[in-house]
Design a protein around this motif. Structure first.
Motif: not given
Length: 50
Positions: A13-22
């Protein structure tokens, strides 16, 4: 009793929040969700953009 929801939390979850995608380019997010669904015994299909 219904099954508990699938939750992406912790390091994932942290990885997804730290590296948002368009919105139209969610390769990493799609892969993370597909992996969790695979682990839950489901067989998701990834729909590719046209």
């Amino acid at each position: 009793m219904p099954d508990p929801p699938l939750v992406v939390s912790g390091a994932s979850g942290r990885a997804l929040l730290m590296h948002p995608e368009l919105g139209n380019q969610v390769v990493r997010t799609s892969l993370a969700i597909k992996t969790r669904l695979d682990q839950a015994g489901l067989a998701p299909r990834v729909l590719l953009p046209r």
